[in-house]
Design a protein around this motif. Structure first.
Motif, short mmCIF file in Angstrom:
data_model
loop_
_atom_site.label_atom_id
_atom_site.label_comp_id
_atom_site.label_asym_id
_atom_site.label_seq_id
_atom_site.Cartn_x
_atom_site.Cartn_y
_atom_site.Cartn_z
N LEU A 51 0.85 -1.19 0.00
CA LEU A 51 0.00 0.00 0.00
C LEU A 51 0.89 1.24 0.00
CD1 LEU A 51 -2.88 1.26 0.30
CD2 LEU A 51 -2.51 1.13 2.78
N ASP A 52 0.77 2.06 -1.03
CA ASP A 52 1.52 3.32 -1.12
C ASP A 52 3.02 3.13 -0.89
OD1 ASP A 52 -0.83 4.74 -1.63
OD2 ASP A 52 -1.20 5.08 0.50
N GLY A 53 3.61 2.12 -1.53
CA GLY A 53 5.05 1.91 -1.44
C GLY A 53 5.51 1.26 -0.15
N LYS A 54 4.59 0.78 0.65
CA LYS A 54 4.92 0.11 1.91
C LYS A 54 4.32 -1.29 1.90
CE LYS A 54 6.29 3.94 4.15
NZ LYS A 54 7.65 4.29 4.05
N ILE A 55 5.06 -2.24 2.49
CA ILE A 55 4.48 -3.56 2.75
C ILE A 55 3.87 -3.48 4.13
CG2 ILE A 55 4.93 -6.01 3.09
CD1 ILE A 55 7.31 -5.73 1.17
N VAL A 56 2.58 -3.76 4.21
CA VAL A 56 1.86 -3.74 5.47
C VAL A 56 1.73 -5.19 5.94
CG1 VAL A 56 -0.29 -3.07 6.62
CG2 VAL A 56 0.54 -1.75 4.65
N VAL A 57 2.26 -5.48 7.11
CA VAL A 57 2.22 -6.83 7.69
C VAL A 57 1.36 -6.76 8.94
CG1 VAL A 57 3.59 -8.76 8.58
CG2 VAL A 57 4.56 -7.26 6.83
N ALA A 58 0.31 -7.58 8.97
CA ALA A 58 -0.64 -7.49 10.08
C ALA A 58 -0.98 -8.86 10.65
CB ALA A 58 -1.93 -6.82 9.60
N GLY A 59 -1.18 -8.87 11.96
CA GLY A 59 -1.69 -10.05 12.65
C GLY A 59 -0.78 -11.24 12.60
N GLY A 60 -1.39 -12.41 12.68
CA GLY A 60 -0.66 -13.66 12.67
C GLY A 60 -0.55 -14.24 14.07
N GLY A 61 0.24 -15.28 14.17
CA GLY A 61 0.47 -15.91 15.46
C GLY A 61 1.92 -15.76 15.85
N ASP A 62 2.18 -15.93 17.14
CA ASP A 62 3.57 -15.95 17.60
C ASP A 62 3.80 -17.24 18.36
OD1 ASP A 62 2.76 -15.74 20.26
OD2 ASP A 62 3.36 -13.67 20.47
N ASN A 63 5.04 -17.58 18.52
CA ASN A 63 5.37 -18.82 19.21
C ASN A 63 5.76 -18.58 20.66
OD1 ASN A 63 4.80 -20.46 17.05
ND2 ASN A 63 6.82 -20.21 16.17
N GLU A 64 5.56 -17.37 21.13
CA GLU A 64 5.78 -17.05 22.54
C GLU A 64 4.45 -17.27 23.25
OE1 GLU A 64 7.26 -13.08 22.74
OE2 GLU A 64 8.81 -13.50 21.26
N GLY A 65 4.19 -18.48 23.68
CA GLY A 65 2.93 -18.79 24.32
C GLY A 65 1.81 -19.08 23.34
N ARG A 66 2.17 -19.22 22.05
CA ARG A 66 1.18 -19.51 21.00
C ARG A 66 0.03 -18.50 20.98
NH1 ARG A 66 3.37 -22.52 17.27
NH2 ARG A 66 4.23 -24.44 18.00
N GLY A 67 0.39 -17.24 21.11
CA GLY A 67 -0.62 -16.18 21.11
C GLY A 67 -0.88 -15.61 19.74
N THR A 68 -1.72 -14.60 19.71
CA THR A 68 -2.06 -13.89 18.49
C THR A 68 -1.32 -12.57 18.48
OG1 THR A 68 -4.25 -14.89 18.46
CG2 THR A 68 -3.95 -12.88 17.17
N VAL A 69 -0.73 -12.23 17.34
CA VAL A 69 -0.05 -10.94 17.19
C VAL A 69 -1.10 -9.93 16.75
CG1 VAL A 69 1.76 -9.68 15.96
CG2 VAL A 69 2.10 -12.09 16.54
N THR A 70 -1.24 -8.86 17.49
CA THR A 70 -2.25 -7.85 17.18
C THR A 70 -1.66 -6.59 16.56
OG1 THR A 70 -2.13 -7.00 19.43
CG2 THR A 70 -3.80 -8.68 18.98
N SER A 71 -0.35 -6.57 16.33
CA SER A 71 0.29 -5.37 15.80
C SER A 71 0.30 -5.35 14.28
CB SER A 71 1.73 -5.28 16.32
OG SER A 71 2.48 -6.38 15.86
N VAL A 72 0.57 -4.16 13.74
CA VAL A 72 0.74 -3.94 12.30
C VAL A 72 2.10 -3.28 12.11
CG1 VAL A 72 -0.14 -2.71 10.28
CG2 VAL A 72 -1.74 -3.64 11.96
N GLU A 73 2.85 -3.75 11.13
CA GLU A 73 4.15 -3.15 10.83
C GLU A 73 4.20 -2.73 9.37
OE1 GLU A 73 7.66 -4.90 12.61
OE2 GLU A 73 6.37 -6.36 13.63
N PHE A 74 4.96 -1.67 9.09
CA PHE A 74 5.09 -1.13 7.75
C PHE A 74 6.56 -1.18 7.34
CE2 PHE A 74 1.50 0.79 9.83
CZ PHE A 74 0.51 0.76 8.86
N ILE A 75 6.83 -1.71 6.16
CA ILE A 75 8.19 -1.81 5.64
C ILE A 75 8.25 -1.09 4.30
CG2 ILE A 75 10.01 -3.40 4.89
CD1 ILE A 75 7.24 -4.69 7.05
N ASP A 76 9.21 -0.20 4.13
CA ASP A 76 9.37 0.53 2.89
C ASP A 76 9.86 -0.41 1.80
OD1 ASP A 76 11.42 2.27 1.06
OD2 ASP A 76 9.66 3.44 1.68
N VAL A 77 9.12 -0.52 0.72
CA VAL A 77 9.46 -1.44 -0.37
C VAL A 77 10.81 -1.11 -0.99
CG1 VAL A 77 8.80 -2.26 -2.67
CG2 VAL A 77 7.05 -2.00 -0.91
#
Length: 113
Positions: A51-77
């Motif tokens: 989106l607009d030259g950024k990779i938007v990465v959202a959600g997913g799972g983590d292996n620290e206690g098998r929880g849900t990741v609720t954050s969003v991260e943006f990476i410049d393409v």
């Protein structure tokens, strides 16, 4: 149109990963990014979009206690795609799995897109 970006995931030991692998389709070569480009939170089964030259990465799972990741991260393409080829070869099984993922994703793209 030229790159396939593999974002994070989990490894053979079920540890959440934070890094990126970039496949250049036109040269049949892999690149990776330095640790400074890694996601802040390891995640797998997440969603990503450009989106607009950024990779938007959202959600997913983590292996620290098998929880849900609720954050969003943006990476410049542009920043992501300027790194040199891998300094080490991918294990054949890992390479084969990544290619199969790419083929499966490509097969779902409608013709003429």
């Amino acid at each position: 149109d030229r790159y396939l970006v593999v974002i994070a995931g989990d490894d053979n030991d079920a540890n959440s990963c934070t890094g990126f692998f970039i496949y250049d389709i036109s040269t049949d070569q892999w690149t990776s990014t330095p640790a400074s480009m890694d996601l802040m939170k390891g995640r797998y089964r997440h969603s990503a979009a450009v989106l607009d030259g950024k990779i938007v990465v959202a959600g997913g799972g983590d292996n620290e206690g098998r929880g849900t990741v609720t954050s969003v991260e943006f990476i410049d393409v542009d920043a992501l795609l300027q790194y040199a080829p891998l300094h080490y070869p991918l294990h054949y099984d890992d390479f084969k799995q990544i290619i199969e993922i790419g083929k499966a994703a490509y097969s779902k793209i409608p013709l003429g897109s």
